[in-house]
Motif scaffolding. Structure first.
Motif, short mmCIF file in Angstrom:
data_model
loop_
_atom_site.label_atom_id
_atom_site.label_comp_id
_atom_site.label_asym_id
_atom_site.label_seq_id
_atom_site.Cartn_x
_atom_site.Cartn_y
_atom_site.Cartn_z
N THR A 21 1.01 -1.23 0.15
CA THR A 21 0.11 -0.10 -0.10
C THR A 21 0.97 1.12 -0.17
O THR A 21 1.98 1.41 0.69
CB THR A 21 -0.85 0.15 1.16
OG1 THR A 21 -1.62 -1.13 1.26
CG2 THR A 21 -1.91 1.17 1.00
N MET A 22 0.46 2.12 -0.88
CA MET A 22 1.14 3.36 -0.97
C MET A 22 0.64 4.39 -0.27
O MET A 22 -0.27 4.66 0.01
CB MET A 22 1.16 3.67 -2.42
CG MET A 22 2.42 4.78 -2.86
SD MET A 22 2.10 5.14 -4.74
CE MET A 22 3.53 4.24 -5.31
N THR A 23 1.64 5.13 0.32
CA THR A 23 1.41 6.44 1.13
C THR A 23 1.01 7.54 0.55
O THR A 23 1.59 7.54 -0.54
CB THR A 23 2.45 6.71 2.46
OG1 THR A 23 3.63 7.13 1.64
CG2 THR A 23 2.60 5.67 3.29
N ASP A 24 0.29 8.40 1.09
CA ASP A 24 0.08 9.88 0.26
C ASP A 24 1.42 10.39 -0.04
O ASP A 24 1.38 11.08 -0.98
CB ASP A 24 -0.84 10.52 0.90
CG ASP A 24 -2.31 10.21 0.90
OD1 ASP A 24 -2.53 8.96 0.25
OD2 ASP A 24 -3.29 10.64 2.10
N ALA A 25 2.24 10.15 1.03
CA ALA A 25 3.52 11.07 0.99
C ALA A 25 4.26 10.54 -0.49
O ALA A 25 4.86 11.22 -1.07
CB ALA A 25 4.38 10.80 2.03
N GLU A 26 4.27 9.43 -0.41
CA GLU A 26 5.07 8.51 -1.72
C GLU A 26 4.26 8.98 -3.11
O GLU A 26 5.18 9.28 -3.96
CB GLU A 26 4.99 6.80 -1.64
CG GLU A 26 5.87 6.39 -0.60
CD GLU A 26 5.63 5.11 -0.15
OE1 GLU A 26 6.37 4.22 0.23
OE2 GLU A 26 4.36 4.63 -0.23
#
Lengths: 843, 352
Positions: free
Chosen positions: A816-821
């Motif tokens: 799962t990708m973070t918003d920051a990434e």
């Protein structure tokens, strides 16, 4: 070939066989009966009155049967004038039971008007009241039933018939005058009722282009005996060998030449029976001598030619006649008996005397030596010619004839003598002439009798049936093959009337065909192949094309197939070419070349269907590119065309936008993705002449141009009668497309949810959308799995010369990708776009 | 207190019986079982009651709460059902109005028929073999046992191509797909010249004849040929295979008939007729009252053709046949004008 059943009976007993049974047997054995024309004999399956039947016929059927009671042989005893009509006569006629008075206007009786009682009664065909015959005064064949009527005060209820009225021929100039031996009172059907089989003669069955030929087949098929009436006649005077000689210069072209002579003939009409048979066979009777040559030809299969002997003798300066056969000299001329001067070439063969040409061998006689009303002495020719040479000559001079029909398919030289003897016999019988003893017979090239060895194993191997040597021998003997039993099987010698049996493996196939025909194709069983199934290798290109068709159909396109043949003018609306694959013998100038341009073909169909609500078409097939004096290239092309309304109109869909560039591009994309191409690049092109320079793209796969598409150039569109809507066209080179391998793999479906994000940038108009998308993709890298343009905006808000492109981005990582990434990637993309294409982020 | 509960219950249930609307029902819920409803006030006041009173009133209050909640649920269900019943009664379409269409694509009828034919043949082990449309005289005729100037050439009127001097070997438009027989045999035989493999192929493609364009004759037409070559192939196999094919194509009970015929490249040769599937053989317009339909020409591959293909006729045998998809369609759908096929009128194509 038209064959009267009555004539067939000269050679074979047909008792107990119906006309349809005879036709069926012949048809199954390869002598296809195309039509049965009844001329008196009862029409099979017919209802009352011998009329046409609506019942099932296995064969095309025409004609009428003659009522036994009502149509009979009668004799005219007196010819009297009609009291009230100058052009009519009253006949006093006896029909075997009673006397009748019959009216006629027949010109061939008219000269007897007022003669009263005739010294010798005239035999006629008499139709009584109530009989059904054809109306002689109406064009075509219209049935009529004789009714009582008064004609100029004289009661009439019956008539003496013409050939037309009885369905024998078109002849209605006069009534039929039967031969004197016709028995008065006999039902006419018993005297001369007939049925004519129209048989289509296959090229390898020239031997059957005669009555005896068909009878021979029928004898073999029924196991009945073939009757061969002997050909005998009395002879008188000096023998022909002392008066004429033959010189054959090229035996290959003329293997045999036979001459006979008959003296003191009286030229007159043939007996009615002869004339009737000839007419039924489709030949116009002329006089007894010409009729004898035609009759003998139909009878035996050997075309004959009659010369006026005295003309030849005079040309020879009253010396002996010397017949010379040779190739014509180029430019040599001969006036044929149709009074046309023919210019000959060395490909033609001539029958000449020492003074010059007399006739075109095997094709047509010359005018000078033809039989005339004053002819007294006849020199009769029967010969054998090279069939290929005759075929060429008949074609060259456009002279199809009964003779050339037979000679161009092969007539066995053995028939030359039989034919001449039969002709002399008939001439003697019909003309009162005296036949000279002997024949002049030059026979320099005897064909070798074909000998073939056949074994039961051969029969089993090729026909799949088990037959003993005896059975094979029996089947072949019926067809007059000579069979000799040997250690292994049979040694078979072909009969002397056949040229179609070869030797070795070919001869074996020829003989096995005869075994199969004689045995009956119907009696051969149906089996499934026991042989090994060959390796299954498929046909990848064909399968790929079929797949392609399926995709296009699923995209809503209709397949079309147009003519491969077109004209440069037709194609010039789209493209012009210097060279074409051009027909030497076009059927119409409009279809004289092979197409080079499939777009032109498809646009013709768009034009044809211009009134349709929409057109979405494709065609797949070859175009033909000429190669100097060699076979052309046949590259395969695919063309799509679309025009008209995008949606199907309906009661609540009253209007729809027209198909435009992006509809076509969408189809192209779906086609290529359906075919699993991934590395596809679309680039603007202004070099395709028939496309709008600003609305055209070329399609590259793996850096190869595989096709182009776009909107049809307005100037090209103007050349077609079509509606206003734009026409979109795509053209692919299938050979190139097939050659670039797609290389495709299915990706796993991710377990973790994607991150979706929108981004809108403003760029100059000149920056292509594909460039922006490519930069986004490059920068986004592997995790950026999808980029979709969802909006294109131009307007005041962003200023002139600018456009806003809004993309929906899909990030998909293993975890799962973070918003920051996601934000980090987005920033990279924005920076890259700012740098490369001076894009501004739209907020 | 118990009296009050009774009153609460009665008042609430009475009010509920009047409710028919989901919004009113929600208001009722708030008023009667909501946080500030009289019933909830009772629960809130339980603490103030005496030890003795508390259980009795508590139990009674609970009973009332359950009763009101279940009545609410019942009522909600009833309202939903009534609403559904009403909508089912009121909402109805004119089902006779036309449906909304989409533009559909179709295959050309010839392609459809070619596929039917090729699919059946594929089941029987025949693989597709295609070859060029412009040919030489040699391959189209001579190697197939049509010598130059042979009368059999009259059976196939030919379009010739303008080319340089080529003697007896002009360039022409193929008159049949049979040149593919030569191409295929030579290709297969080349793989193993001493021991060529068996062959079982179908040859589809466009052919051309020098004909006038009329309702009955065309300058181009599709043909499908079949070719089998092997070591034990018989005329009986030909009959079996083609009758099987006919049953697959025209129906399980289709009867066939084989008539002797002539083709230069086969011997023995035959025409196969199928009993008319329109009238069952009784005679009709389609079969011109004969009860039979001419479907295809066939025969054992001529030894000269086998030899020209690189197969020794003393060892190998085979059979071949040819048929026309357009002709089959014309019979099947009683199409009386062959020009429809290349006319590409959407009103014709749309019917397939």
């Amino acid at each position: 070939m038209k064959l009267p059943i009555s004539w067939l009976k000269d050679f074979i007993d047909l008792d107990g066989l119906s006309v349809e049974e005879i036709a069926r047997k012949l048809t199954l054995a390869g002598l296809e009966v195309e039509e049965i024309k009844y001329v008196g004999l009862p029409v099979s399956g017919a209802s009352a009155e011998g009329m046409h039947s609506s019942e099932r016929h296995e064969f095309k059927t025409s004609g009428i049967g003659w009522d036994r009671e009502k149509i009979v042989v009668a004799e005219i005893r007196e010819v009297n004038p009609h009291p009230n009509a100058d052009r009519l006569t009253l006949l006093d006629l006896y029909d075997g039971q009673q006397s009748q008075v019959v009216l006629t206007g027949a010109p061939n009786i008219f000269h007897l008007k007022g003669t009263g009682k005739l010294a010798r009664p005239i035999k006629v065909a008499y139709a009584k009241e109530g009989s059904t015959i054809y109306d002689g005064h109406t064009d075509g064949l219209v049935l009529t039933t004789l009714k009582r009527a008064k004609i100029r005060g004289v009661e009439s209820y019956s008539m003496v018939c013409s050939e037309k009225e009885l369905g024998i021929s078109e002849e209605h100039e006069g009534i039929i005058i039967l031969d004197d031996d016709a028995p008065v009172g006999m039902p006419l059907v018993d005297y001369m009722g007939d049925a004519v089989l129209d048989i289509s003669i296959l090229p390898n069955m020239a031997r059957n282009a005669s009555v005896i030929g068909v009878a021979r087949e029928l004898a073999a098929l029924t196991g009945r005996e073939l009757k061969k009436p002997s050909i005998e006649y009395k002879t008188h005077g000096e023998s022909v060998e002392k008066l004429a000689s033959i010189q054959i210069t090229e035996p290959e072209l003329n293997p045999r030449f036979v001459l006979g002579l008959i003296r003191n003939v009286e030229i007159k009409p043939s007996p009615y029976k002869t004339q009737r048979r000839l007419r039924l066979a489709g030949i116009r009777p002329i006089n007894n001598i010409v009729d004898a040559t035609n009759y003998a030809m139909l009878d035996q299969g050997e075309p004959l030619h009659a010369f006026d002997y005295d003309v030849l003798k005079e040309r020879a300066g009253n010396k002996n006649v010397k017949i010379i056969t040779r190739a014509a000299k180029d430019g040599e001329k001969l006036t044929t008996l149709d009074d046309v001067e023919r210019k000959l070439t060395s490909a033609n063969v001539l029958v000449c005397d020492e003074k010059g040409p007399l006739s075109i061998a095997g094709v047509m006689g010359g005018a000078e030596s033809e039989v005339s009303d004053g002819t007294r002495n006849i020199l009769l020719e029967g010969a054998a010619w090279n069939f290929i040479n005759i075929r060429k000559t008949a074609k060259q001079h456009n002279l199809p004839s009964e003779a050339s029909f037979r000679f161009s398919r092969g007539v066995h030289p053995s028939l030359a003598e039989t034919g001449v003897r039969r002709g002399l016999q008939l001439m003697a019988e019909w003309s009162g002439g005296e036949v000279a003893p002997g024949l002049v017979d030059a026979y320099p090239l005897k064909p070798k009798d074909s000998v073939v060895d056949v074994t039961p194993q051969d029969v089993k191997r090729l026909l799949g049936i088990d037959l003993t040597v005896e059975q094979i021998s029996e089947l072949l003997t019926r067809l007059e093959f000579k069979c000799e039993i040997t250690k292994d099987g049979l040694r078979v010698t072909a009969p002397s009337h056949r040229l179609d049996i070869g030797e070795g493996v070919v001869g074996l196939a020829d003989v096995l065909e005869e075994v199969a025909r004689s045995y009956g194709y119907d009696n051969i069983p149906e089996t499934r192949m026991a042989d090994a199934l060959p390796p299954q290798i498929g046909n990848p290109v064909h399968e790929w094309e079929e797949h392609l068709r399926d995709i296009l159909v699923s995209l809503g396109l209709q397949e079309i197939v147009s003519y491969r043949l077109t004209s440069p003018e037709r194609e010039s609306r789209v493209a012009q070419y210097d060279e074409y694959v051009t027909l030497a013998n076009p059927i119409t100038p409009d279809r004289r070349v092979m197409r080079r341009n499939l777009v032109a073909s498809v646009l013709e169909v768009v034009e044809h269907n211009a009134r349709a609500e929409s057109n979405a078409l494709f065609e797949l097939g070859p175009v033909f590119e000429p190669v100097e004096n060699d076979l052309p290239d046949e590259p395969r092309r695919l063309v799509l065309a679309m025009t008209g309304s995008r949606e199907a109109l309906a009661w609540d869909v009253k209007d729809s936008p027209n198909f435009d560039f992006y509809d076509m591009k969408g189809r192209v994309e779906l086609l290529l993705s359906g075919l699993r191409y991934t590395d596809v690049v679309y680039a603007p092109t202004d070099t395709v002449n028939y496309l709008h320079p600003g609305k055209a793209a070329e399609v590259r796969v793996n850096d190869k141009v595989v096709g182009v598409f776009g909107e049809l150039h307005p100037l090209v569109k103007d050349r077609y009668e079509v509606e206003d809507a734009p026409i979109l066209v795509a053209e692919f080179d299938l050979d190139v497309l097939h050659a670039v391998s797609p290389g495709y793999e299915i990706k796993p479906v991710p377990d973790v949810p994607p991150v979706l994000e929108d981004i809108a940038v403003i760029v100059d108009e000149s920056v292509p959308a594909s460039r922006v998308e490519a930069l986004i993709r490059q920068t986004g890298g592997r995790v950026l799995t999808n980029v979709r343009l969802f909006d294109l905006y131009r307007g005041e808000q962003i200023g002139a010369g600018k456009k806003s492109l809004a993309y929906s981005l899909t990030y998909q990582s293993d975890k799962t990708m973070t918003d920051a990434e996601a934000a980090a990637i987005r920033n990279k993309i924005v920076k890259r776009l700012e740098h490369e294409v001076k894009a501004k982020l739209r907020s | 207190m118990l009296e009050q509960l009774k009153e609460i219950e009665k008042t609430a249930l009475d009010a509920l019986s009047e409710v028919t609307d989901p919004a009113v029902l929600e208001a009722w819920r708030v008023a009667n079982v909501g946080r500030s409803s009289p019933l909830m006030q009772v629960f809130a006041g339980l603490g103030k009651l005496s030890k003795e009173e508390r259980p009795t009133v508590g139990a009674a209050a609970n009973r009332v709460k359950v009763a009101l909640e279940s009545a609410l649920e019942e009522r909600a269900q009833a309202i939903k059902e009534a609403a559904l019943a009403k909508s089912l009664e009121e909402e109805s379409l004119d089902v006779t109005l036309p449906g909304r269409g989409i533009h559909v694509g179709r295959l050309h009828p010839s392609t459809q028929q070619l596929r039917r034919v090729l699919d059946i043949l594929a089941d029987m082990g025949f693989q597709v073999y295609t070859s060029r449309e412009v040919e030489t005289d040699e391959v189209n005729f001579q190697l197939l046992n049509f010598p130059p100037n042979h009368p059999a050439r009259d059976m196939q009127d030919t379009f010739f191509i303008e080319a340089g001097e080529r003697g007896d070997n002009p360039i022409l438009l193929r008159t049949h797909t049979s040149p593919g027989q030569i191409h295929a045999m030579r290709e297969f035989a080349a793989a193993n010249p001493d021991n060529p493999p068996p062959i079982r192929i179908a040859l589809p493609g466009m052919c051309f004849r020098y004909e006038q364009i009329t309702a009955r004759s065309e300058i181009q037409f599709n043909q499908v040929e079949g070719l089998v070559v092997g070591e034990n192939i018989t005329f009986a196999d030909l009959k079996g295979t083609l009758s099987d094919f006919a049953r697959r194509m025209f129906g399980q009970h289709a009867r066939t008939r084989f008539r002797a015929s002539y083709f230069p490249f086969t011997e023995p040769s035959a025409e196969m007729d199928v009993e008319c599937f329109v009238c069952g053989g009784a005679g009709c317009q389609v079969c011109k009252n004969s009860g039979w339909l001419e479907i295809l020409g066939c025969g054992m591959v001529h030894p000269v053709v086998l030899q020209n293909g690189g197969y020794d006729p003393r060892r190998y045998s085979g059979y071949a046949w040819g048929m026309g998809p357009e002709r089959q369609l014309m019979v099947r759908y009683r199409i009386d004008d062959i020009r429809y096929f290349w006319g590409n009128d959407l009103r014709f194509l749309g019917q397939f």
